[in-house]
Structure formats: C-alpha cells, structure tokens
Design a protein around this motif. Structure first.
Motif, PDB file in Angstrom:
ATOM      1  N   TYR A 126      66.099  23.882  72.865  1.00  0.00           N
ATOM      2  CA  TYR A 126      64.805  24.225  72.256  1.00  0.00           C
ATOM      3  C   TYR A 126      65.057  23.404  70.971  1.00  0.00           C
ATOM      4  O   TYR A 126      63.989  22.771  70.493  1.00  0.00           O
ATOM      5  CB  TYR A 126      64.767  25.713  71.754  1.00  0.00           C
ATOM      6  CG  TYR A 126      63.633  26.106  70.801  1.00  0.00           C
ATOM      7  CD1 TYR A 126      62.562  26.039  71.209  1.00  0.00           C
ATOM      8  CD2 TYR A 126      63.935  26.422  69.540  1.00  0.00           C
ATOM      9  CE1 TYR A 126      61.411  26.309  70.437  1.00  0.00           C
ATOM     10  CE2 TYR A 126      63.061  26.650  68.501  1.00  0.00           C
ATOM     11  CZ  TYR A 126      61.772  26.766  69.013  1.00  0.00           C
ATOM     12  OH  TYR A 126      60.562  27.009  68.225  1.00  0.00           O
ATOM     13  N   LEU A 184      58.603  23.591  76.696  1.00  0.00           N
ATOM     14  CA  LEU A 184      57.230  23.757  76.291  1.00  0.00           C
ATOM     15  C   LEU A 184      57.392  24.674  75.024  1.00  0.00           C
ATOM     16  O   LEU A 184      56.197  24.298  74.152  1.00  0.00           O
ATOM     17  CB  LEU A 184      56.652  24.506  77.406  1.00  0.00           C
ATOM     18  CG  LEU A 184      56.522  23.572  78.837  1.00  0.00           C
ATOM     19  CD1 LEU A 184      55.598  24.267  79.672  1.00  0.00           C
ATOM     20  CD2 LEU A 184      56.251  22.259  78.442  1.00  0.00           C
ATOM     21  N   LYS A 185      58.041  25.565  74.849  1.00  0.00           N
ATOM     22  CA  LYS A 185      58.033  26.432  73.581  1.00  0.00           C
ATOM     23  C   LYS A 185      57.942  25.463  72.346  1.00  0.00           C
ATOM     24  O   LYS A 185      57.525  25.526  71.541  1.00  0.00           O
ATOM     25  CB  LYS A 185      59.344  27.310  73.589  1.00  0.00           C
ATOM     26  CG  LYS A 185      58.928  28.693  72.563  1.00  0.00           C
ATOM     27  CD  LYS A 185      59.933  29.701  73.142  1.00  0.00           C
ATOM     28  CE  LYS A 185      61.332  29.615  72.806  1.00  0.00           C
ATOM     29  NZ  LYS A 185      62.205  30.640  72.975  1.00  0.00           N
ATOM     30  N   LEU A 238      57.599  22.112  72.327  1.00  0.00           N
ATOM     31  CA  LEU A 238      56.506  21.335  72.034  1.00  0.00           C
ATOM     32  C   LEU A 238      55.152  22.105  71.572  1.00  0.00           C
ATOM     33  O   LEU A 238      54.513  21.544  70.672  1.00  0.00           O
ATOM     34  CB  LEU A 238      56.167  20.550  73.334  1.00  0.00           C
ATOM     35  CG  LEU A 238      57.010  19.318  73.600  1.00  0.00           C
ATOM     36  CD1 LEU A 238      56.665  19.009  75.035  1.00  0.00           C
ATOM     37  CD2 LEU A 238      57.049  18.379  72.515  1.00  0.00           C
ATOM     38  N   SER A 239      55.150  23.157  71.825  1.00  0.00           N
ATOM     39  CA  SER A 239      54.134  24.086  71.310  1.00  0.00           C
ATOM     40  C   SER A 239      54.184  24.215  69.716  1.00  0.00           C
ATOM     41  O   SER A 239      53.311  24.235  69.089  1.00  0.00           O
ATOM     42  CB  SER A 239      53.954  25.197  72.122  1.00  0.00           C
ATOM     43  OG  SER A 239      53.559  26.470  71.391  1.00  0.00           O
ATOM     44  N   VAL A 240      55.638  24.603  69.330  1.00  0.00           N
ATOM     45  CA  VAL A 240      55.724  24.836  67.889  1.00  0.00           C
ATOM     46  C   VAL A 240      55.347  23.476  67.218  1.00  0.00           C
ATOM     47  O   VAL A 240      54.535  23.171  66.223  1.00  0.00           O
ATOM     48  CB  VAL A 240      57.096  25.198  67.497  1.00  0.00           C
ATOM     49  CG1 VAL A 240      57.396  25.137  66.027  1.00  0.00           C
ATOM     50  CG2 VAL A 240      57.417  26.615  68.212  1.00  0.00           C
ATOM     51  N   GLY A 267      53.617  21.165  68.193  1.00  0.00           N
ATOM     52  CA  GLY A 267      51.914  20.979  68.090  1.00  0.00           C
ATOM     53  C   GLY A 267      51.334  21.735  66.962  1.00  0.00           C
ATOM     54  O   GLY A 267      50.519  21.186  66.075  1.00  0.00           O
ATOM     55  N   GLU A 268      51.637  23.141  66.773  1.00  0.00           N
ATOM     56  CA  GLU A 268      51.191  23.922  65.513  1.00  0.00           C
ATOM     57  C   GLU A 268      51.733  23.104  64.214  1.00  0.00           C
ATOM     58  O   GLU A 268      50.661  23.150  63.276  1.00  0.00           O
ATOM     59  CB  GLU A 268      52.030  25.395  65.663  1.00  0.00           C
ATOM     60  CG  GLU A 268      51.202  26.250  66.610  1.00  0.00           C
ATOM     61  CD  GLU A 268      52.528  27.358  67.013  1.00  0.00           C
ATOM     62  OE1 GLU A 268      53.213  27.673  66.168  1.00  0.00           O
ATOM     63  OE2 GLU A 268      52.109  27.765  68.297  1.00  0.00           O
ATOM     64  N   HIS A 316      48.678  10.963  76.502  1.00  0.00           N
ATOM     65  CA  HIS A 316      49.755  12.264  76.726  1.00  0.00           C
ATOM     66  C   HIS A 316      50.168  12.391  78.087  1.00  0.00           C
ATOM     67  O   HIS A 316      49.342  12.392  78.928  1.00  0.00           O
ATOM     68  CB  HIS A 316      49.191  13.542  76.363  1.00  0.00           C
ATOM     69  CG  HIS A 316      48.865  13.582  74.987  1.00  0.00           C
ATOM     70  ND1 HIS A 316      47.599  13.175  74.462  1.00  0.00           N
ATOM     71  CD2 HIS A 316      49.446  14.140  73.914  1.00  0.00           C
ATOM     72  CE1 HIS A 316      47.358  13.200  73.225  1.00  0.00           C
ATOM     73  NE2 HIS A 316      48.402  13.958  72.961  1.00  0.00           N
ATOM     74  N   ALA A 342      46.424  21.051  78.630  1.00  0.00           N
ATOM     75  CA  ALA A 342      46.386  22.175  77.563  1.00  0.00           C
ATOM     76  C   ALA A 342      44.785  22.783  77.340  1.00  0.00           C
ATOM     77  O   ALA A 342      44.616  23.927  77.008  1.00  0.00           O
ATOM     78  CB  ALA A 342      47.016  22.120  76.441  1.00  0.00           C
ATOM     79  N   ASP A 384      49.860  25.242  85.199  1.00  0.00           N
ATOM     80  CA  ASP A 384      51.143  24.770  84.977  1.00  0.00           C
ATOM     81  C   ASP A 384      51.518  24.013  86.276  1.00  0.00           C
ATOM     82  O   ASP A 384      50.651  24.134  87.255  1.00  0.00           O
ATOM     83  CB  ASP A 384      52.148  25.671  84.564  1.00  0.00           C
ATOM     84  CG  ASP A 384      52.171  26.841  85.426  1.00  0.00           C
ATOM     85  OD1 ASP A 384      51.987  26.603  86.634  1.00  0.00           O
ATOM     86  OD2 ASP A 384      52.496  27.912  85.009  1.00  0.00           O
TER      87      ASP A 384
END
Ligand code: B1M
Length: 566
Positions: free
Chosen positions: A356, A392-393, A395-397, A399-400, A455, A531, A549
């Motif tokens: 991660y 994914l977790k 990449l999502s952070v 992104g945020e 992307h 997304a 997904d």
C-alpha cells in the motif's frame, strides 16, 4: 486536431504586471505566446526598476511542492538524522551497491514521525559519492516533500546534490576553516541555500563560549564578502559528550544564549545525540538536554524523530548542569535500564501495508520486492485480491490528496507507475498459472481507453483478469478514437468491446462509439467501466453492460459467451 491557446495578449500583460508588482524581475513567454505578446509586455516594463520584495520577516525553505516559512513552525524544528551510514552496517552495505531502498524507507518513516527536514548523508568509503548523493537526493524528493539538509564533506558532491534539490535546501556544513569556507560559501551563494556553520576550526572545538563566539563572528564577517546574508546562517555551537566533558555542556548553552543577543538574525541548530554518548538510557539525557537547549534559543534539532522527546528528567538535568560529578547518581539510577529499541524504519508493518505504502509513495523500486515476498506466502488465487485491494486503496488516497492539493501531478504519475509495475508482476504470475488453459481464441475482447483519456490502470487490470479467465484480450491502449475501435471490431469480430474512461469529460466519448458501432451494424456487445461511470449512464448511452470492477467485467462477459453459445 487543433491546438488552441485561448489567452489573449492583454490577459498575458495583466497577469505579468501583477507578478511584477509582487517582485518578479525577469519575464518571458511560453507556449502560446508570440512576439506580439512580448512586445506588449516589454513596452510596459522596459527600463522599470525591479520592485523590492518584502521578505525581511520571512524565512523560507522550499521543495518542489511546498514553501515552508520556518518562523511559523513551532520550535524546535526536527531535522531527521537517520539517513547517515555511520555505525549502520546494513545501510553501508546497501549504499556500497548504490541501493537506496533503506534511504527511501528512512525518509518516509522519519517524515511520518515528525521530521520537518531530512539530513542526507551517504558518505562511505570507496563509492562515487557524487553519484550516490545525487541519486539519494532525487529519490528522496520523489517520495517526501520536506526540505533537505545536504550533509557531505566532499564539496563536488555537495554542489551537485544542491543543484539537484528542487527548492531551497540547507548545506551542512562549514566551520571556521578558510579552506572549507572558500569552497562552500560560493555554492551557498550561487544556489541561494541556508548554511549550517559549526563553531570549530582546524584546532577542534574551542573549550570556552568566548572562543566559539569568536569563530561565529569570523564566519559572519567572511560570509558577508560572498554576499551571504546573516539570516541565512545557522550556527551550531556543538555539544560534546557529558560523560567525558561535563563542563562543556554549559559552555554550549551559554554560547547559544549570547549568540541570540549578538546575532539575532542567525538561527541555532544542534546535533543532540552526541551528548549522551557512553551513558545508559541515552534518550533520557538527549530529551532532557533538548529541553535545556530550547530554553537557550535552539531553533533546529538534528535528531532521530522516532525517539521519545517528551522526557525531562531531574537526575539527567543535574548531570547536565554539572552537579553530578562522575555521573554517579545518574548511573546508579539508570545502569540497569534496558535501552528500548526506538521506533525506527524497521517498525513492523505487514507486507500488505508495505505494498500500500509503495504505491502511495510512488516507490516503483520496492513494489517488485514486496510482491515477491507476498507471493511466497499467499495462495495464488488470493493474490489478485491482495494486489487489487491495496493498490486501489492507495490510488484512491492519491486521488483524494490530489483533489485536496496535497499531492501534485508528479506524485500521481509516480504512484501510477508503481501501480502499473504491480500489475505487470501480477500479470506474469497469473499467466504462468493459466499457461495450461487453452485460450478461447474465438472469444476475443477489445479493450480501450476512450479518446482524450490517458488513464489505463483500470483498463489494464480488467485486461489481466479477463486473460486469467481465458479470454483473448486485444488491448488497443489509451486515447483511442471511435473509428479505430470500430474498424478493429469489424476486423476481428470480438465477443465484446470493453471501454474504459475515468473522467467526466471523456466518458461521453463512449456514447459516440456505441452509436458508430450500431450505425455499422456490428453485433459485438459493449461493456463500459471506469470510476466516474454508473449503471444508469451505461443504460442511457445504450451499453450492453456496466461493470463496476474487473471481476464484474469477467462475469458479464461470461454471460455474453453463454448467450452467444445458446
Ligand atoms: Co488523473 N484524474 N488526471 N491521472 N487520476 C483522476 C481520474 C481524478 C478523479 C483525480 C482527481 O481530481 N481527484 C481526475 C478526474 C476528475 C474528473 O473527471 N471528474 C483526474 C484528472 C483531472 C487528471 C488530469 C486532467 C490531471 C492534469 O493533468 N491536470 C490528467 C488527465 C490526463 C488525460 O487523461 N487526458 C490526469 C492524469 C493522470 C496520470 C497520467 C498522472 C495518472 C494516470 C496514469 C495511468 O493511468 N497510466 C492519473 C491517475 C493515476 C489518477 C487517479 C489518482 C487514479 C486513477 C486510477 O488508476 N485508479 C485518479 C483519482 C481516482 O480515481 N481516485 C485520477 C485505479 C484504477 C484501478 O481504478 O480506473 O477506476 P479505475 O478502474 C477500476 C474500475 O473503475 C473498473 O475496474 C477497475 C478495477 O477495479 N473499470 C472498468 C475501469 N475501467 C473499466 C472497464 C471495464 C470494466 C471495469 O470494462 C471494459
């Protein structure tokens, strides 16, 4: 396709004038400007004197993405000391092989533990220090965004490292020796750095505060000839071990107090841990001494940020005030004290967490290493889930953080590259596993990221999973225009066209592709994902399926196959 630069020359002029009044004194044009733009600006600004910037009360260090006003940080400001091979065998071995894994891990973990600046020292015997230091600086800057303090006695390495710093670093260090001052002061001036100045000279560290202050005065005088302002000098009045030089602790503290009166513009720094050398429970002394140094005006402390810096012990204070001769009382109290291992970078985090963080920090190098170790303990069938979930977790952070302006584009790019690397490894493991599986060659699937969209991480994951389900995936890549997709579909008659889009602007492209497919009477099904998409959007544009997904995509396509074979 036509490239458009919508800004007018009047807008360019207004923006430039605004910058001029803020103190910018050199201007130029970039993409989209023409000689007309420059002429307009030049007519306005030619012969105008630069506006003086008001920076007197500001004290900045900077990185690629941050400017830090040192005066606004609470004191002391921690400079992480752990990127230093002295007494660290493993780090020495790694550096000898130009391997920077531990350096990067130390950078990350020290910042997590509260370091606002990182000292970078990679000096070991028999390596090309210039090359090693440049690599270290570049790689550290990729994963953390704190300013660096370049620590080297090799002045060529120093200059190259400073040059490679994006932003304003600190140079560590000069002392009262003219030879060193002559080499380092021009570098500090040329690159506009801050400079740590040790109050020692060729005879060592003077015993009295007066002599140390004399060296400080000499350094200030000499630096002024190089055009270096006083405020850019940080004095280090140096600490010796209290066990061997108990009378010296007070000399250091007195020198610091006096320096604040004589040279209030100059900040103060100390490397703390030397003070406790040779005594038990070292952190008790280090932390207590830090409190005393703060009272004497300390601004920066070079420390191990993982340690506990809240201790303030009266017995240690007594010792530091030279009231415990021979450290008798201190040793009696702390002799049986077991040094507890500090929280260092070896702090155990699970392999999944390491994966991660590798993605979050955009650390491509460590991805394969971590994955290799994960593969050893995990059932291959669970591998996809572990990789998928953690990547994914992260990449999502990412992104945020990007949305909240805490991360910038270079950081997303690095995270994306690290994620790609994870999926390349995953793909090779899964394809080895499914080697025996005969491709259902008649069940081809076209995969593409739509026009305007770059992307492809999601598309690639979907592709990997579909291949592991036995489909033949024809990946057309990113930014693929509708005509090419339809042409390909006519050519190979796939069971499905899989379209991916990540942006609200580009997902609209999917509708065009479906319309073109229908107009050309191609029987192929279309499955869409990404997304920003919803099932409703997929229905509205006439897609045959929406998949949230990769697994969902595989299940949908299995359904298409069943229907086809009915
Ligand atoms: Co950019 N980006 N990006 N980006 N990027 C987003 C998408 C964004 C949400 C970030 C943000 O602002 N918070 C935002 C879009 C905003 C919007 O439209 N509402 C954005 C932006 C604005 C941009 C730029 C414009 C930034 C700029 O230049 N100023 C620029 C655009 C470039 C372009 O496309 N023209 C840009 C560039 C980039 C990078 C190149 C740096 C990099 C992409 C690198 C690459 O892909 N090779 C990047 C990245 C990494 C992201 C984020 C951080 C992560 C995207 C990702 O890979 N997610 C992203 C923020 C976020 O999503 N939280 C962001 C992981 C991936 C596995 O998920 O793709 O959704 P996803 O795929 C999933 C499912 O959706 C589904 O399965 C996958 C696995 O579960 N799925 C399908 C996907 N496709 C499918 C197809 C199917 C079925 C399922 O069937 C066919």
């Amino acid at each position: 396709m036509k490239l458009i630069f919508p800004e007018t020359k009047e807008e360019f002029l207004q923006a430039s004038l605004k910058a001029y009044f803020h103190g910018v004194n050199m201007f130029g044009g970039c993409c989209g400007t023409t000689p007309e733009f420059i002429k307009l600006l030049s007519n306005k600004l030619r012969n105008k004197p630069p506006i003086l910037r008001k920076t007197v009360d500001r004290y900045y260090l900077s990185t690629r993405t941050k400017t830090i006003d040192i005066n606004k940080l609470s004191k002391p400001i921690f400079i992480g000391e752990r990127i230093n091979p002295t007494n660290k065998k493993k780090l020495q071995e790694e550096l000898f092989k130009y391997n920077l894994s531990s350096v990067k891990e130390e950078a990350r973990s020290q910042v997590q533990s509260g370091a606002s600046i990182l000292d970078v020292n990679v000096s070991i015997h028999d390596v090309n220090e210039e090359k090693l230091l440049i690599n270290a600086v570049n790689q550290i800057q990729e994963i953390v965004s704190v300013p660096l303090c370049i620590d080297s006695s090799n002045f060529c390495a120093m200059e190259q490292a400073v040059k490679n710093c994006t932003g304003r670093p600190i140079i560590n260090s000069v002392n009262g020796e003219y030879e060193r001052l002559d080499l380092i002061l021009p570098i500090a001036k040329k690159y506009g750095t801050v400079l740590i100045a040790l109050t020692s000279n060729d005879k060592g560290i003077p015993k009295t505060m007066e002599d140390r202050l004399d060296i400080a005065a000499k350094i200030l005088d000499y630096s002024s000839h190089f055009g270096i302002e006083r405020k850019n000098i940080i004095f280090d009045y140096l600490v010796l071990a209290v066990s061997s030089s108990p009378d010296q602790v007070q000399e250091t503290l007195k020198a610091m107090k006096k320096s604040k009166i004589l040279y209030p513009e100059c900040k103060l720094v100390l490397g703390i841990s030397n003070i406790s050398f040779g005594l038990p429970s070292r952190q008790t002394i280090n932390s207590t001494f830090l409190k005393m140094a703060i009272s004497a005006g300390l601004d920066f402390a070079i420390v191990n940020p993982h340690e506990n810096w809240n201790i303030d012990n009266p017995i240690a204070r007594n010792l530091l005030n030279n009231k415990d001769k021979g450290a008798v009382k201190y040793i009696e109290t702390f002799a049986s004290f077991k040094e507890c291992k500090s929280r260092t970078s070896t702090k155990k985090i699970t392999l999944n967490q390491q994966l991660y963080y590798s993605i979050l920090n955009g650390d491509k190098e460590s991805v394969s290493n971590v994955l290799d170790r994960i593969i050893k303990y995990i059932n291959i069938n669970d591998l996809f889930k572990v990789v998928n979930d953690n990547v994914l977790k992260a990449l999502s952070v990412v992104g945020e953080k990007f949305a909240s302006k805490n991360f910038f584009l270079p950081q997303i790019i690095m995270s994306a590259q690290a994620a790609q690397k994870a999926f390349v490894t995953l793909k090779s493991v899964l394809s080895n596993k499914s080697k025996e599986k005969k491709y259902m060659v008649e069940n081809k699937i076209i995969m593409a990221t739509v026009k305007g969209d770059m992307h492809d991480i999601g598309k690639n994951i979907v592709g990997i999973v579909l291949e592991s389900y036995g489909f033949k995936v024809i990946d057309m890549g990113i930014n693929v225009d509708s005509r090419s997709i339809i042409k390909k579909a006519e050519e190979i008659n796939p069971i499905a066209i899989g379209l991916s889009a990540l942006m609200t602007t580009t997902m609209l492209e999917m509708e065009k592709i479906i319309a073109l497919k229908n107009a050309n009477h191609i029987p192929t099904k279309v499955i869409v994902g990404g997304a920003a998409l919803t099932k409703k959007f997929a229905d509205d544009i006439g897609a045959d399926a929406y998949a949230k997904d990769a697994i969902d995509a595989a299940l949908c396509i299995n359904e298409f196959v069943k229907i086809k074979n009915m």
